[in-house]
Design an enzyme around this catalytic site. Structure first.
Site, PDB file in Angstrom:
ATOM      1  N   ASN A   1       0.630  -1.453  -0.242  1.00  0.00           N
ATOM      2  CA  ASN A   1       0.283  -0.354   0.451  1.00  0.00           C
ATOM      3  C   ASN A   1       0.674   1.469   0.274  1.00  0.00           C
ATOM      4  O   ASN A   1       0.571   2.417  -1.030  1.00  0.00           O
ATOM      5  CB  ASN A   1      -0.913  -0.302   1.444  1.00  0.00           C
ATOM      6  CG  ASN A   1      -0.126  -0.254   2.382  1.00  0.00           C
ATOM      7  OD1 ASN A   1       0.799  -0.498   2.535  1.00  0.00           O
ATOM      8  ND2 ASN A   1      -1.123   0.066   3.623  1.00  0.00           N
TER       9      ASN A   1
ATOM     10  N   GLU B   1       3.756  -4.701  12.012  1.00  0.00           N
ATOM     11  CA  GLU B   1       3.083  -3.919  11.459  1.00  0.00           C
ATOM     12  C   GLU B   1       2.586  -4.832  10.576  1.00  0.00           C
ATOM     13  O   GLU B   1       2.277  -4.627   9.573  1.00  0.00           O
ATOM     14  CB  GLU B   1       4.345  -2.691  11.138  1.00  0.00           C
ATOM     15  CG  GLU B   1       5.149  -1.947  11.327  1.00  0.00           C
ATOM     16  CD  GLU B   1       4.206  -1.076  12.927  1.00  0.00           C
ATOM     17  OE1 GLU B   1       3.565  -1.271  13.035  1.00  0.00           O
ATOM     18  OE2 GLU B   1       5.256  -0.501  13.794  1.00  0.00           O
TER      19      GLU B   1
ATOM     20  N   CYS C   1      -3.641   0.594   7.278  1.00  0.00           N
ATOM     21  CA  CYS C   1      -3.366  -0.120   8.095  1.00  0.00           C
ATOM     22  C   CYS C   1      -4.323   0.028   9.274  1.00  0.00           C
ATOM     23  O   CYS C   1      -5.253  -0.249   9.715  1.00  0.00           O
ATOM     24  CB  CYS C   1      -2.355  -1.014   8.167  1.00  0.00           C
ATOM     25  SG  CYS C   1      -1.416  -0.368   8.950  1.00  0.00           S
TER      26      CYS C   1
ATOM     27  N   GLU D   1       7.399   1.484  15.420  1.00  0.00           N
ATOM     28  CA  GLU D   1       8.294   1.734  14.041  1.00  0.00           C
ATOM     29  C   GLU D   1       8.627   3.137  14.566  1.00  0.00           C
ATOM     30  O   GLU D   1       7.659   3.932  15.229  1.00  0.00           O
ATOM     31  CB  GLU D   1       7.967   1.984  12.743  1.00  0.00           C
ATOM     32  CG  GLU D   1       8.376   0.526  11.863  1.00  0.00           C
ATOM     33  CD  GLU D   1       8.112   0.247   9.994  1.00  0.00           C
ATOM     34  OE1 GLU D   1       7.426   0.546  10.431  1.00  0.00           O
ATOM     35  OE2 GLU D   1       8.670  -0.363  10.209  1.00  0.00           O
TER      36      GLU D   1
END
Ligand code: NDP
Length: 482
Positions: free
Chosen positions: A146, A243, A277, A455
């Site tokens: 994405n 993630e 997400c 992250e």
């Protein structure tokens, strides 16, 4: 033909060719060579050589090279954005301001951090100790489709700033921009092998993800893939950052600013065709505001332009693949059969020009209930579910009733309630009175099944360095058995 990028150059492979397809037209953009076993070994060897050089650079030297990469990314913003649009189907109006720039922000941030990474000194009276913060070694980055370039930057920036080498495997569906980043790093002066890109599908990811030379893996992908990658990593006791997916809630109280709440809901559901997400796809609205909220959301969602992502007037581009589009369309049919009300969207654009692409109009379901599959499962497309609630306690309980925990948002003008509710929500990344803003300075990641580790921000430094404790004796050592 697009190849893997190893040791500062493109390298051929005897692996099978696969096509990367423009999701808006169905046309093949390029053929890509899958890395074969020999190439995977070559990538490892090259990364080991790169690491041996790179780890001797001071933080300031690393920073200087990373800043050159930032400059080159900005210089090539428009061409990289156009390539990302062709590969992902996302609208150019987003890619031109977000994808390259947010990737460059990550590298700039960690370039700033690199010279500040240091250990600690511990006074022990007749001795002292110190800790060294050392790079972990060879890191593996595995990307989703994405935000291909942004993900490659988010993963490589902290890895390289800390002195590691990274092998990056982009998603098979979006192989074009990670190698452009590799070219840029080389041009910026990064030693060969410090950032290698290996092309291929999950089997290539698995070969790297079980390799004994790799110390750490960072994946962006689905929950199921996260489980696989973590199990694979266990074979080598590799450290993992995951993630993963989500089904995040936005809780909108009746004292909220209506227009802000509606705009944030649009951002949280229809940006990048809903393929984000952290999207807030379960929208809990307090009863007194519900009617007004839905009316305004439907009015604005219906006005969005679906179509050719390369046009600056397009708001909603094409979904990544025909398979993924079929999955999203199935969820829309499922929502109708589960008894939710289709308030807008659901249809596919009638324009024959768009028939070859993967288009789905922004879709809003109302009268949803918590047990519906469209409310429980990640759809990863432009589909929003609106739910009604009465009390704060009820909203928190229902918002948390999910195996996911990536993100959450709260809208209210009651200061105490905003902080109280955010504290009670099980999520790693949250917002008060906005949604989906992810500055590089703040940690990003999930709890429960949405992920492991963080992250961005200084939190990432913890994942890409290890501490070595050094004890320094200042006195003669006495005989322990005397
Ligand atoms: P996938 O999980 O299908 O794939 C992610 C990556 O993992 C791909 O590069 C894939 O390769 C690779 N892969 C698959 N199997 C293995 C394996 N056994 N070992 C190593 N690597 C493997 O995710 P998608 O690409 O479909 O991306 C969408 C998902 O990503 C959504 O669930 C979304 O929520 C999540 N996501 C999470 C984000 C976050 O930060 N939390 C951000 C963006 C997306 P290939 O596809 O080439 O086969």
């Amino acid at each position: 033909v697009v190849q893997s990028y190893i040791g500062g150059r493109y390298v051929p492979s005897s692996g099978p060719l696969f096509a990367t397809i423009n999701p808006a037209t169905g046309d093949t953009i390029a053929m890509v060579e899958t890395a074969d076993a020999a190439l995977i070994e070559a990538a490892i060897e090259s990364a080991q050589q790169g690491f041996a050089v790179w780890r001797t650079f001071t933080g300031t030297q690393r920073s200087r090279i990373l800043m050159q990469a930032v400059r080159l990314l900005h210089e090539r913003n428009d061409e990289l954005a156009a390539l990302e649009v062709a590969d992902t189907g996302k609208p150019i109006r987003e890619a031109i301001v977000v994808d390259v720039a947010s990737g460059a922000d990550a590298i700039e941030y960690f370039a700033g951090v690199a010279p500040t990474i240091h250990g600690e000194h511990v006074d022990l009276s007749s001795a002292f100790g110190y800790t060294r913060r050392e790079p972990v070694g060879l890191c593996l980055g595995i990307g989703a489709w994405n935000y291909p370039l942004q993900i490659a930057c988010w993963k490589s920036a902290p890895a390289l700033a800390c002195g590691n080498a990274m092998i990056f495997k982009p998603a098979e569906l979006t192989p074009l921009t990670a190698v452009k980043l590799a070219e840029i790093y080389t041009e910026a002066g990064l030693p060969d092998g410090v950032f290698n890109v290996v092309q291929g599908d999950g089997t290539v990811g698995a070969a790297l993800g079980t390799h004994r030379a790799i110390s750490k893996v960072s994946l962006t992908g689905e929950v199921g893939t996260g489980r696989l990658v973590m199990a694979q990593a266990a074979s080598q006791l590799m450290a993992v950052t995951l993630e993963l997916g989500g089904k995040s809630p936005i809780v909108i109280f009746d004292d909220a600013d209506l227009e802000s709440a509606v705009n944030a809901t649009l951002l949280a559901n229809f940006y990048t065709q809903g393929e984000i997400c952290s999207n807030g796809t379960r929208i809990f609205v307090q009863r007194a505001l519900h009617h007004q909220f839905v009316a305004r959301l439907v009015e604005k969602a219906s006005a969005l332009t679906v179509g050719d992502p390369s046009l600056p007037t397009t708001h909603i581009g094409a979904l990544i693949s025909a398979d993924h589009t079929a999955k999203v369309r199935n969820y829309i049919e499922l929502g109708i059969s589960e008894g939710a009300t289709l308030a807008c969207g659901g249809a596919f654009p009638e324009d024959p020009e768009l028939a070859r692409g993967n288009f789905v109009a922004p879709t809003v379901f109302t009268n949803c209930t918590d047990n519906m599959r469209i409310v429980q499962e990640e759809i990863f497309g432009p589909v929003a579910c609106v739910l009604v609630f009465d009390t704060e306690e009820e909203a928190i309980r229902r918002a948390n009733d999910t195996p996911f925990g990536l993100a959450a948002g709260v809208f209210t003008n009651n200061l105490a309630r905003a902080h109280r509710v955010i504290a009670a929500l099980d999520a790693g990344t949250t917002w008060i009175n906005t949604y989906n803003i992810t500055p590089i300075e703040l940690p990003f990641g999930g709890v429960k099944q949405s992920g492991v580790g963080r992250e961005n921000s200084l939190a990432a430094i913890e994942h890409y360095t290890r501490r070595k404790s050094v004890y320094v004796e200042l006195q003669p050592v006495s005989d322990p058995f005397e």
